[in-house]
Design a protein around this motif. Structure first.
Motif, PDB file in Angstrom:
ATOM      1  N   GLU A  57       7.967  -0.849  22.933  1.00 53.51           N
ATOM      2  CA  GLU A  57       8.526   0.320  23.625  1.00 53.51           C
ATOM      3  C   GLU A  57       8.783   1.459  22.649  1.00 53.51           C
ATOM      4  O   GLU A  57       8.497   2.615  22.947  1.00 53.51           O
ATOM      5  N   ASP A  58       9.327   1.132  21.466  1.00 52.52           N
ATOM      6  CA  ASP A  58       9.559   2.154  20.440  1.00 52.52           C
ATOM      7  C   ASP A  58       8.247   2.791  20.003  1.00 52.52           C
ATOM      8  O   ASP A  58       8.166   4.006  19.813  1.00 52.52           O
ATOM      9  N   TYR A  59       7.220   1.971  19.855  1.00 53.77           N
ATOM     10  CA  TYR A  59       5.909   2.485  19.458  1.00 53.77           C
ATOM     11  C   TYR A  59       5.365   3.441  20.522  1.00 53.77           C
ATOM     12  O   TYR A  59       4.878   4.527  20.204  1.00 53.77           O
ATOM     13  N   LEU A  61       7.055   5.182  22.702  1.00 51.06           N
ATOM     14  CA  LEU A  61       7.839   6.418  22.679  1.00 51.06           C
ATOM     15  C   LEU A  61       7.447   7.299  21.493  1.00 51.06           C
ATOM     16  O   LEU A  61       7.368   8.517  21.623  1.00 51.06           O
ATOM     17  N   THR A  62       7.180   6.687  20.354  1.00 47.79           N
ATOM     18  CA  THR A  62       6.755   7.440  19.171  1.00 47.79           C
ATOM     19  C   THR A  62       5.421   8.127  19.429  1.00 47.79           C
ATOM     20  O   THR A  62       5.229   9.293  19.063  1.00 47.79           O
ATOM     21  N   GLN A  63       4.500   7.434  20.068  1.00 45.64           N
ATOM     22  CA  GLN A  63       3.203   8.024  20.381  1.00 45.64           C
ATOM     23  C   GLN A  63       3.354   9.199  21.341  1.00 45.64           C
ATOM     24  O   GLN A  63       2.689  10.232  21.188  1.00 45.64           O
ATOM     25  N   GLU A  64       4.224   9.056  22.330  1.00 43.47           N
ATOM     26  CA  GLU A  64       4.473  10.148  23.281  1.00 43.47           C
ATOM     27  C   GLU A  64       5.103  11.339  22.566  1.00 43.47           C
ATOM     28  O   GLU A  64       4.740  12.492  22.827  1.00 43.47           O
ATOM     29  N   LEU A  65       6.035  11.075  21.665  1.00 46.30           N
ATOM     30  CA  LEU A  65       6.665  12.142  20.891  1.00 46.30           C
ATOM     31  C   LEU A  65       5.631  12.891  20.054  1.00 46.30           C
ATOM     32  O   LEU A  65       5.599  14.129  20.057  1.00 46.30           O
ATOM     33  N   LYS A  66       4.760  12.159  19.372  1.00 48.43           N
ATOM     34  CA  LYS A  66       3.716  12.804  18.560  1.00 48.43           C
ATOM     35  C   LYS A  66       2.795  13.654  19.429  1.00 48.43           C
ATOM     36  O   LYS A  66       2.424  14.760  19.053  1.00 48.43           O
TER      37      LYS A  66
END
Length: 83
Positions: A57-59, A61-66
Motif C-alpha cells: 500500500e505504501d508503494y 501511494l508513493t507511485q501515485e505521489l510521484k
C-alpha cells in the motif's frame, strides 16, 4: 530450477498434518510449500502478511505521489485551517 523464496520448506503432506506447527517452527517467517520439490504455495503468518500488505500500500501511494508531482499541473497551496 525454480527459486525457493523462503528459509523454511515443507511438503504438502506436512502441511496437511499440522499447519500450525509449520508456522510455529518457522518463527514468524514464510514457509514454502513444495510439490514435487518445487514451490507451489507460501504459508505466511498473519503478522507477516499484514506487514507485506502495508508495504504494498505504501508503494502504491508513493507511485501515485510521484505521478501527481510529475503531471506538470500547478500545485495548489492549502492551509490546514482551511481543510
Amino acid at each position: 530450477m525454480t527459486e525457493v523464496l523462503a528459509n523454511y520448506t515443507a511438503d504438502i503432506s506436512e502441511l496437511k498434518q499440522n499447519p500450525c506447527e509449520l508456522i510455529k517452527r518457522a518463527e514468524g517467517q514464510a514457509v514454502a510449500i513444495l510439490h514435487h520439490n518445487r514451490p507451489s504455495a507460501y504459508l505466511l503468518p498473519a503478522e507477516l502478511y499484514e506487514q507485506m500488505i502495508d508495504i504494498l500500500e505504501d508503494y502504491a501511494l508513493t507511485q501515485e505521489l510521484k505521478k501527481r508531482l510529475n503531471d506538470e499541473e500547478k500545485p495548489i497551496t492549502v492551509k490546514l485551517d482551511e481543510l
